[in-house]
Design a protein around this motif. Structure first.
Motif, PDB file in Angstrom:
ATOM      1  N   GLY A 115       0.800  -1.223   0.000  1.00  0.00           N
ATOM      2  CA  GLY A 115       0.000   0.000   0.000  1.00  0.00           C
ATOM      3  C   GLY A 115       0.828   1.265   0.000  1.00  0.00           C
ATOM      4  N   LEU A 116       2.016   1.218  -0.634  1.00  0.00           N
ATOM      5  CA  LEU A 116       2.902   2.377  -0.663  1.00  0.00           C
ATOM      6  C   LEU A 116       2.662   3.223  -1.906  1.00  0.00           C
ATOM      7  CD1 LEU A 116       6.256   0.618   0.360  1.00  0.00           C
ATOM      8  CD2 LEU A 116       4.605   1.768   1.849  1.00  0.00           C
ATOM      9  N   ALA A 117       2.942   4.504  -1.782  1.00  0.00           N
ATOM     10  CA  ALA A 117       2.860   5.406  -2.928  1.00  0.00           C
ATOM     11  C   ALA A 117       3.968   5.070  -3.926  1.00  0.00           C
ATOM     12  CB  ALA A 117       2.999   6.852  -2.473  1.00  0.00           C
ATOM     13  N   SER A 118       3.700   5.322  -5.216  1.00  0.00           N
ATOM     14  CA  SER A 118       4.708   5.011  -6.233  1.00  0.00           C
ATOM     15  C   SER A 118       4.683   6.030  -7.361  1.00  0.00           C
ATOM     16  CB  SER A 118       4.480   3.608  -6.804  1.00  0.00           C
ATOM     17  OG  SER A 118       3.221   3.530  -7.440  1.00  0.00           O
ATOM     18  N   VAL A 119       5.866   6.287  -7.884  1.00  0.00           N
ATOM     19  CA  VAL A 119       6.049   7.184  -9.020  1.00  0.00           C
ATOM     20  C   VAL A 119       6.973   6.496 -10.011  1.00  0.00           C
ATOM     21  CG1 VAL A 119       7.191   9.314  -9.758  1.00  0.00           C
ATOM     22  CG2 VAL A 119       5.645   9.357  -7.805  1.00  0.00           C
ATOM     23  N   ALA A 120       6.663   6.608 -11.297  1.00  0.00           N
ATOM     24  CA  ALA A 120       7.530   6.064 -12.345  1.00  0.00           C
ATOM     25  C   ALA A 120       7.984   7.212 -13.240  1.00  0.00           C
ATOM     26  CB  ALA A 120       6.789   5.021 -13.173  1.00  0.00           C
ATOM     27  N   SER A 121       9.281   7.334 -13.448  1.00  0.00           N
ATOM     28  CA  SER A 121       9.783   8.374 -14.346  1.00  0.00           C
ATOM     29  C   SER A 121      10.195   7.748 -15.673  1.00  0.00           C
ATOM     30  CB  SER A 121      10.963   9.126 -13.720  1.00  0.00           C
ATOM     31  OG  SER A 121      11.984   8.257 -13.295  1.00  0.00           O
ATOM     32  N   LEU A 122       9.918   8.463 -16.754  1.00  0.00           N
ATOM     33  CA  LEU A 122      10.159   7.958 -18.104  1.00  0.00           C
ATOM     34  C   LEU A 122      11.360   8.695 -18.687  1.00  0.00           C
ATOM     35  CD1 LEU A 122       7.270   7.296 -20.613  1.00  0.00           C
ATOM     36  CD2 LEU A 122       9.599   7.757 -21.334  1.00  0.00           C
ATOM     37  N   HIS A 123      12.420   7.937 -18.997  1.00  0.00           N
ATOM     38  CA  HIS A 123      13.669   8.539 -19.454  1.00  0.00           C
ATOM     39  C   HIS A 123      14.040   8.184 -20.887  1.00  0.00           C
ATOM     40  CE1 HIS A 123      14.895   9.785 -15.337  1.00  0.00           C
ATOM     41  NE2 HIS A 123      14.159   8.731 -14.990  1.00  0.00           N
ATOM     42  N   THR A 124      13.592   7.026 -21.372  1.00  0.00           N
ATOM     43  CA  THR A 124      14.042   6.529 -22.671  1.00  0.00           C
ATOM     44  C   THR A 124      12.871   5.894 -23.416  1.00  0.00           C
ATOM     45  OG1 THR A 124      16.228   6.058 -21.738  1.00  0.00           O
ATOM     46  CG2 THR A 124      15.688   5.005 -23.831  1.00  0.00           C
ATOM     47  N   ARG A 125      12.831   6.080 -24.715  1.00  0.00           N
ATOM     48  CA  ARG A 125      11.783   5.482 -25.540  1.00  0.00           C
ATOM     49  C   ARG A 125      12.228   4.089 -25.947  1.00  0.00           C
ATOM     50  NH1 ARG A 125       8.714   9.088 -29.336  1.00  0.00           N
ATOM     51  NH2 ARG A 125       7.689   7.078 -29.583  1.00  0.00           N
ATOM     52  N   PHE A 126      12.148   3.158 -24.992  1.00  0.00           N
ATOM     53  CA  PHE A 126      12.626   1.803 -25.240  1.00  0.00           C
ATOM     54  C   PHE A 126      11.895   1.127 -26.398  1.00  0.00           C
ATOM     55  CE2 PHE A 126      13.927   2.256 -20.723  1.00  0.00           C
ATOM     56  CZ  PHE A 126      15.269   1.965 -20.876  1.00  0.00           C
ATOM     57  N   GLU A 127      10.642   1.509 -26.628  1.00  0.00           N
ATOM     58  CA  GLU A 127       9.879   0.836 -27.678  1.00  0.00           C
ATOM     59  C   GLU A 127      10.477   1.088 -29.060  1.00  0.00           C
ATOM     60  OE1 GLU A 127       8.145   4.937 -28.071  1.00  0.00           O
ATOM     61  OE2 GLU A 127       9.085   3.722 -26.521  1.00  0.00           O
ATOM     62  N   THR A 128      11.256   2.188 -29.197  1.00  0.00           N
ATOM     63  CA  THR A 128      11.845   2.509 -30.498  1.00  0.00           C
ATOM     64  C   THR A 128      13.115   1.714 -30.787  1.00  0.00           C
ATOM     65  OG1 THR A 128      13.205   4.329 -29.634  1.00  0.00           O
ATOM     66  CG2 THR A 128      10.947   4.856 -30.327  1.00  0.00           C
ATOM     67  N   TYR A 129      13.720   1.114 -29.764  1.00  0.00           N
ATOM     68  CA  TYR A 129      15.006   0.433 -29.945  1.00  0.00           C
ATOM     69  C   TYR A 129      14.933  -0.688 -30.969  1.00  0.00           C
ATOM     70  CZ  TYR A 129      17.477   2.654 -26.020  1.00  0.00           C
ATOM     71  OH  TYR A 129      18.118   3.539 -25.194  1.00  0.00           O
TER      72      TYR A 129
END
Length: 383
Positions: A115-129
């Motif tokens: 039940g912890l708070a969470s944040v995800a940061s997006l740094h790279t467009r992995f889908e394009t690799y």
């Protein structure tokens, strides 16, 4: 809740063993959080010879080298018992994941289970690799995986509105918040330009240096860069290619851009000097979410030609600080670079405009926005 009440567990696929734009941003973020009284503990694969010392407390996570000739990067093997025990002892109330790898998935599961708070940061467009390794068919599948990953967090941190729009197009419904990027204005500035340094690499004062800066890997658009250089030669546009960086595709790239100057890896003030000593910065990559190197070039007063993609849209003012070109338009890139090469006045005014715009990107303000996001997430969950 106050910043001093926060206990943040940050998960990274690469916090300091290889230097890149993403982990530079993460280390600067941790430094800012610690300065505000936030407790932070970082979990990441490590190496015996890291690229730089980590900021804050770093807990090693067992990992394996990536396959397919990319062994310089590591893949964490989830959250083993020893790491979980350390995490339990730290008792975080905020989980921040920075990559959609096994470690990031397990960290989000850890947050949900408790039940912890969470944040995800997006740094790279992995889908394009996958476009660069003859696996483009896998891109839609990867988008689905990424959508599921980011929908598991309470908030997704994106570097700008352009990336927010892209993740919405994927189908991500999680709220987004902006974590832009800053630049070291003492290091990246026009006065770092050094003609003696250029001469030492065989670049004459009258020659226009078209620069590349980044890891020498194919997903940085090296094939496009090489094709554009060939087009410039074909058109008889005078220029000199200056390459700053290292990576596994170095030998391949050397063959593709004969006559280029390879200055190798540069760091610190040496990097600032190298960037300011360019005349045009060319960034054809479509894999960045922001484009730290583009901002560094702008701060150094260097006009930019870049792909009209997530890493440059919103950062470059087309026709003012540089030119934006459709990602695969080889002739369009050559047109843009050709104008900057052959029009010294345009080169100067674009460089000045880029330097002025970059002045607004300050790390302390930008990183404090992340702290504000943490507090907002905590408040939203409490309500």
């Amino acid at each position: 809740m106050q910043p001093t009440d926060l206990r943040v567990a940050l998960f990274s696929g690469n916090y300091n063993y290889e230097r890149d734009g993403a982990n530079q941003a993460l280390n600067l973020l941790v430094g800012h959080l610690l300065s505000q009284g936030v407790s932070v503990r970082v979990y990441s694969p490590t190496s015996k010879r890291p690229a730089f010392a980590p900021t804050g407390d770093l807990v090693p996570v067992p990992s394996l080298p990536l396959p397919a000739g990319r062994g310089e990067y590591k893949m964490a093997r989830g959250l083993p018992a020893s790491v979980r025990r350390d995490l339990d002892a730290f008792a975080p109330n905020m989980i921040h994941v920075s990559a959609p790898d096994f470690l990031g998935h397990r960290a989000l599961s850890y947050a949900r289970d408790r039940g912890l708070a969470s944040v995800a940061s997006l740094h790279t467009r992995f889908e394009t690799y996958f476009r660069y390794y003859r696996m483009a068919f896998f891109e839609p599948i990867m988008v689905k995986i990424l959508t599921r990953f980011y929908d598991r967090a309470d908030t997704v941190l994106v570097p700008g509105k352009g990336m927010a729009d892209i993740v919405r197009e994927w189908g991500v419904t999680t709220p987004t918040a902006i974590w832009s990027r800053g630049v070291d204005h003492d290091r990246f500035k026009p006065t770092r330009r050094d003609l003696d340094w250029r001469r030492a690499y065989g670049i004459a004062d009258h020659e226009v240096a078209v620069g590349f800066l980044g890891r020498l890997v194919k997903e940085k658009g090296l094939d496009v860069f090489a094709a554009v250089v060939g087009k410039l030669r074909e058109r008889g546009i005078p220029h000199k290619v200056l390459v700053i960086g290292k990576g596994p595709a170095r030998d391949w790239f050397t063959e593709q851009v004969p006559g280029a100057v390879f200055a190798g890896f540069q760091s610190g003030d040496d990097l600032g000097r190298a960037v300011a000593s360019m005349d045009v910065f060319f960034n054809p990559s479509v894999t960045e979410t922001f484009g730290n190197v583009t901002l560094e070039a702008m701060a150094a007063g260097v006009p930019v030609v870049a792909a009209r993609a997530s890493g440059a849209i919103g950062l470059i003012d087309d026709g003012v600080t540089g030119f934006l070109v459709p990602p695969a338009d080889i002739a369009g890139y050559a047109d843009a670079i050709g104008r900057i090469v052959t029009e010294p006045g345009l080169r100067e005014t674009m460089g000045q405009a880029g330097h002025a715009k970059a002045a607004g990107y300050r790390w302390d303000i930008i990183n404090h926005a992340v702290l504000d996001t943490y507090l907002a997430v905590m408040a939203r969950r409490a309500a």
